[in-house]
Design a protein around this motif. Structure first.
Motif, short mmCIF file in Angstrom:
data_model
loop_
_atom_site.label_atom_id
_atom_site.label_comp_id
_atom_site.label_asym_id
_atom_site.label_seq_id
_atom_site.Cartn_x
_atom_site.Cartn_y
_atom_site.Cartn_z
N VAL A 99 0.86 -1.18 0.00
CA VAL A 99 0.00 0.00 0.00
C VAL A 99 0.90 1.23 0.00
O VAL A 99 1.93 1.26 0.67
CB VAL A 99 -0.92 0.02 1.24
N TYR A 100 0.51 2.26 -0.76
CA TYR A 100 1.19 3.55 -0.67
C TYR A 100 0.13 4.64 -0.60
O TYR A 100 -1.04 4.42 -0.91
CB TYR A 100 2.19 3.75 -1.79
N TYR A 101 0.54 5.85 -0.17
CA TYR A 101 -0.46 6.87 0.16
C TYR A 101 0.04 8.27 -0.14
O TYR A 101 1.25 8.51 -0.34
CB TYR A 101 -0.83 6.75 1.64
N SER A 102 -0.90 9.21 -0.16
CA SER A 102 -0.59 10.62 -0.34
C SER A 102 -1.44 11.44 0.62
O SER A 102 -2.66 11.26 0.69
CB SER A 102 -0.87 11.06 -1.78
N ASP A 103 -0.80 12.35 1.32
CA ASP A 103 -1.50 13.34 2.14
C ASP A 103 -1.43 14.73 1.51
O ASP A 103 -1.70 15.74 2.16
CB ASP A 103 -0.89 13.39 3.55
N GLU A 152 0.19 15.10 -4.97
CA GLU A 152 1.41 15.79 -5.37
C GLU A 152 2.64 14.94 -5.06
O GLU A 152 3.65 15.00 -5.77
CB GLU A 152 1.52 17.14 -4.67
N SER A 153 2.59 14.17 -4.00
CA SER A 153 3.68 13.27 -3.64
C SER A 153 3.08 12.01 -3.02
O SER A 153 1.96 12.03 -2.50
CB SER A 153 4.65 13.94 -2.66
N TRP A 154 3.86 10.90 -3.08
CA TRP A 154 3.39 9.62 -2.58
C TRP A 154 4.45 8.98 -1.72
O TRP A 154 5.65 9.18 -1.95
CB TRP A 154 3.04 8.69 -3.76
N ARG A 155 4.01 8.23 -0.72
CA ARG A 155 4.94 7.59 0.21
C ARG A 155 4.58 6.12 0.37
O ARG A 155 3.39 5.76 0.45
CB ARG A 155 4.90 8.28 1.58
N PRO A 156 5.58 5.25 0.46
CA PRO A 156 5.30 3.83 0.72
C PRO A 156 5.00 3.61 2.20
O PRO A 156 5.40 4.40 3.05
CB PRO A 156 6.61 3.15 0.32
N THR A 157 4.27 2.54 2.48
CA THR A 157 3.97 2.20 3.88
C THR A 157 4.87 1.09 4.41
O THR A 157 4.98 0.92 5.62
CB THR A 157 2.52 1.71 4.01
N GLY A 158 5.50 0.33 3.53
CA GLY A 158 6.27 -0.84 3.97
C GLY A 158 5.41 -2.07 4.20
O GLY A 158 5.92 -3.12 4.57
N VAL A 159 4.09 -1.95 3.99
CA VAL A 159 3.21 -3.11 4.10
C VAL A 159 3.62 -4.15 3.07
O VAL A 159 3.88 -3.82 1.91
CB VAL A 159 1.74 -2.70 3.89
N SER A 160 3.70 -5.42 3.47
CA SER A 160 4.06 -6.50 2.56
C SER A 160 3.31 -7.76 2.96
O SER A 160 3.57 -8.32 4.02
CB SER A 160 5.57 -6.74 2.59
#
Length: 265
Positions: free
Chosen positions: A163-167, A171-179
């Motif tokens: 899963v990855y997300y944007s707040d 404009e930008s996205w960040r990984p969650t490290g969920v695997s």
């Protein structure tokens, strides 16, 4: 859906020559302002809005859409690469109302790399992402995806849902490290155990032999941290194809299956 009676659909369109040889695959969009009763003509999206001779060998797949209610825009994630080569990258582009023009795609490789092992291939969805509507993370954009780590198991590779997300409204996205030991996955927002909770439905496919899961199963994981982390994963018997979680109410989780559609044809 993009509010009121407006819908935006993005499809993967594969083009072949007269002999059946694959030339390229592109993304194309159609819109409806009549609740789906009628649709605009199919229009190629960037970078495929160019002469066909310039597209030979291109490969694009796995479009995943999110509607941002705050900005009234649609964001699509997809893969872009060269057919027959292991070089796909996750790309993102967007469109705002009236949803007729799209931004140029940009690569998310650098933004997502901290959450992925080096040298892997990543794909979004496919299907759709969500924007959280309640709870402390309301407004957050979430997209599920999966990656293929051939270094972990050279013969078959190892597939992992993430899963990855944007707040920042995309404009930008960040990984969650969920695997999770799965591949294609979908997200849905819940109002239990607390508003803004997130469920991840992920398929453990038959090609994922390197994970010691004894069946063709569906993982169902729950997050109360806005999709940043997920709890223990129960495994449910499932179909061979990926499912699509589309909505939730306190009495029933509505879920469609590609296999059930095939059986009804």
């Amino acid at each position: 859906g993009a509010g009121d009676d407006t819908f935006v659909a993005v499809i993967q369109d594969t083009v072949f020559d007269a002999r059946g040889t694959r030339l390229y695959s592109q993304l194309a969009a159609r819109t409806s302002t009549s609740g789906g009763a009628s649709w605009s003509p199919e229009a190629p999206l960037p970078p495929f809005d160019r002469p066909a001779a310039q597209l030979k060998g291109f490969s694009s797949s796995n479009p995943g859409l999110i509607y941002d209610r705050h900005t009234d825009s649609v964001i699509v994630h997809f893969t872009l690469g060269t057919h027959g080569e292991v070089n796909e990258t996750v790309q993102v582009m967007s469109t705002a109302r009236p949803f007729t023009t799209w931004s140029e795609p940009r690569s998310l490789t650098t933004e997502l790399a901290p959450g992925l092992p080096p040298g892997v291939i990543a794909w979004p969805g496919p299907g759709h992402g969500i924007q959280l509507q309640a709870g402390p993370f309301a407004g957050r954009l979430l997209m599920s995806g999966w990656f293929w780590d051939s270094s972990a198991h050279p013969r078959n590779g190892r597939q992992n849902a993430t899963v990855y997300y944007s707040d920042t409204h995309g404009e930008s996205w960040r990984p969650t490290g969920v695997s999770l030991p799965c591949d294609e996955s979908q997200l849905v927002e819940l109002n239990r155990p607390s508003p803004g909770s997130v469920a991840l439905y992920a398929r453990h496919g038959q090609d994922n032999r390197s994970w010691p899961i004894p069946c063709l199963c569906q993982a169902v994981a729950l997050s109360t941290t806005g999709g940043i982390s997920f709890g223990a994963v129960p495994w449910l018997p499932s179909v061979r194809f990926g499912g699509q979680a589309i909505s939730y109410d306190p009495r029933k989780l509505q879920k469609t299956s590609n296999e059930s559609l095939e059986e009804r044809r």
